[in-house]
Design an enzyme around this catalytic site. Structure first.
Site, PDB file in Angstrom:
ATOM      1  CG  ASP A  26     -23.810  -3.471   4.044  1.00 18.69           C
ATOM      2  OD1 ASP A  26     -23.803  -2.239   3.835  1.00 18.69           O
ATOM      3  OD2 ASP A  26     -22.851  -4.082   4.568  1.00 18.69           O
ATOM      4  CD1 TRP A  46     -16.974  -4.683   3.243  1.00 18.68           C
ATOM      5  CD2 TRP A  46     -17.148  -4.702   5.474  1.00 18.68           C
ATOM      6  NE1 TRP A  46     -15.991  -3.865   3.762  1.00 18.68           N
ATOM      7  CE2 TRP A  46     -16.075  -3.859   5.113  1.00 18.68           C
ATOM      8  CE3 TRP A  46     -17.433  -4.872   6.825  1.00 18.68           C
ATOM      9  CZ2 TRP A  46     -15.296  -3.186   6.056  1.00 18.68           C
ATOM     10  CZ3 TRP A  46     -16.658  -4.216   7.774  1.00 18.68           C
ATOM     11  CH2 TRP A  46     -15.602  -3.388   7.383  1.00 18.68           C
ATOM     12  CE  LYS A  88     -17.669   2.197   2.857  1.00 18.18           C
ATOM     13  NZ  LYS A  88     -16.274   2.118   3.104  1.00 18.18           N
TER      14      LYS A  88
HETATM   15  C1  LIG Z   1     -20.269  -2.955   2.466  1.00 20.16           C
HETATM   16  C2  LIG Z   1     -19.809  -2.540   3.841  1.00 20.16           C
HETATM   17  N1  LIG Z   1     -20.517  -2.955   4.904  1.00 20.16           N
HETATM   18  C3  LIG Z   1     -20.160  -2.618   6.146  1.00 20.16           C
HETATM   19  C4  LIG Z   1     -19.055  -1.835   6.394  1.00 20.16           C
HETATM   20  C5  LIG Z   1     -18.696  -1.488   7.812  1.00 20.16           C
HETATM   21  O1  LIG Z   1     -18.936  -0.155   8.027  1.00 20.16           O
HETATM   22  P1  LIG Z   1     -18.578   0.557   9.427  1.00 20.16           P
HETATM   23  O2  LIG Z   1     -17.099   0.602   9.499  1.00 20.16           O
HETATM   24  O3  LIG Z   1     -19.212   1.898   9.259  1.00 20.16           O
HETATM   25  O4  LIG Z   1     -19.178  -0.231  10.507  1.00 20.16           O
HETATM   26  C6  LIG Z   1     -18.292  -1.362   5.315  1.00 20.16           C
HETATM   27  C7  LIG Z   1     -17.111  -0.519   5.547  1.00 20.16           C
HETATM   28  O5  LIG Z   1     -16.358  -0.212   4.669  1.00 20.16           O
HETATM   29  C8  LIG Z   1     -18.689  -1.731   4.009  1.00 20.16           C
HETATM   30  O6  LIG Z   1     -17.992  -1.311   2.949  1.00 20.16           O
END
Ligand SMILES: Cc1ncc(COP(=O)(O)O)c(C=O)c1O
Length: 364
Positions: free
Chosen positions: A175, A103, A199
């Site tokens: 994040d 991520w 989550k």
């Molecule tokens: C730490 C983290 N950041 C970003 C995201 C991306 O999230 P989204 O799919 O809501 O854009 C996720 C998705 O699992 C994540 O776990």
């Protein structure tokens, strides 16, 4: 009805009593003869829900009054763009990122479209193949950076910072998509926190942004209005029609968090859950493998593989039959992953541990 233990990484398990409350209120919300999703977002009823949800989040996380709370439509990935677009400025386009997994890598790729990105730290693989996060003294921080972005918990990789990077005067952006509400935090350690809701907060489609007032300024000129924090702050998250049901649903989850006793109680339970699972993996180290250094192991996403890889499909099939769903690892990582967010009861982890012990015994 037979509900299973759902170890999905997200969208993830929701507390059953929250689902039931939503079901009960679906057709007739608070005696209005209509569903909350049928109410206009500018009317007093929905505005009260929005205000209460914000108040509950502020209470649960003890958010100081000099921080704005925003409910932004879209996923955490939208913040990969919004953070650089809003925190860089026309004359200052340098930012630091810790790139520690799938991520944060995506966040780096996006930020590079807008500025000069210094990767100030990465995962370190030791000689024995064990992976760990960089230490504070190993970070290569740029004191002139507009901010440092990092991902406290890497959902795919199962690796988590159990400490907060120190950045001096440089704003810290986190994040927290897969770690928010999993244990108490000190919000003032950060200048901006964001988290996709799917989550620990509720349903997909909305992202929480907690931003210190002084960081909300003019965004880069190319920024679409809906990507500016300013528009969301000035309109109190109602610049356009917000995902009203997702906001309402977050409110139900936050109330559940409060009924559990808040983040201290939830955090203790989460530590017990994760310890049981890691203990099981370590006790069967010839059978189950986790290559994350013990002090960097994730609380919410326990990754492991089977030493005999060819048994993975059988493991996953038998687990599903035993009511233990969605244990397959992320497509980028392979292997297995048990996501044990707040809604996963301790009994669900106990069942998984029993299943893993039994499977190892039968196939060892
Ligand atoms: C730490 C983290 N950041 C970003 C995201 C991306 O999230 P989204 O799919 O809501 O854009 C996720 C998705 O699992 C994540 O776990």
């Amino acid at each position: 009805m037979n509900r299973v233990y759902n170890f999905s990484a997200g969208p993830a398990m929701i507390p059953e009593e929250v689902l039931r409350q939503a079901q009960e209120e679906m057709l007739d919300w608070h005696g209005l003869g209509m569903s909350i999703m049928e109410l206009g977002h500018r009317g007093p009823e929905f505005q009260a829900v929005l205000e209460q949800t914000e108040a509950d989040l502020r209470e649960v996380l003890a958010i100081p009054s000099n921080y704005h709370v925003l409910f932004v439509a879209g996923g955490a990935s939208h913040q990969f763009s919004m953070v650089p677009l809003n925190l860089l400025s026309e004359h200052h386009k340098q930012a630091d990122y810790l790139e520690t997994g799938v991520w944060s890598h995506k966040a780096v790729v996006e930020a590079k479209r807008y500025g000069t990105i210094n990767v100030a730290g990465q995962v370190i693989t030791e000689a024995d193949g064990i992976r760990r996060l960089p230490l504070q003294q190993e970070l290569n921080l740029n004191p002139k950076a507009a901010y440092l972005h990092y991902t406290p918990n890497e959902t795919v990789d199962g690796i988590e910072f159990h400490w907060v990077p120190q950045t001096g005067k440089v704003p810290l952006v986190a994040d927290m998509t897969s770690s928010i509400l999993s244990h108490p935090i000190q919000v003032s350690d950060y200048q901006l926190i964001y988290a996709g809701a799917q989550k620990n907060v509720g349903q997909a489609g909305i992202t929480l942004v907690i931003v210190r007032e002084d960081l909300v300024k003019e965004a880069l000129a190319i920024t679409p209005i809906l990507y500016t924090y300013k528009a969301h702050v000035e309109s109190k998250s109602c610049y356009n029609t917000p995902p009203t049901y997702a906001i309402y649903f977050s409110g139900l989850v936050l109330n559940w968090v409060k009924r559990q006793g808040g983040l201290k109680v939830i955090g203790e339970r989460n530590h017990r859950k994760a310890s049981k699972l890691y203990a099981c993996i370590d006790q069967h180290r010839d059978f189950y493998v986790n290559k994350i250094a013990p002090d960097c192991r994730a609380l919410m996403n326990v990754v492991f593989s089977l030493a005999r890889e060819e048994l993975t499909e059988e493991f996953l099939n038998q687990a599903t039959q035993a009511g233990l769903a969605n244990l397959r690892g992320h497509r980028a990582a392979g292997g297995c992953r048990a996501s044990i967010y707040n809604a996963m009861p301790e009994e669900g982890v106990d069942c998984l541990v029993e299943f893993m012990k039994d499977f190892a015994q039968r196939n060892g």
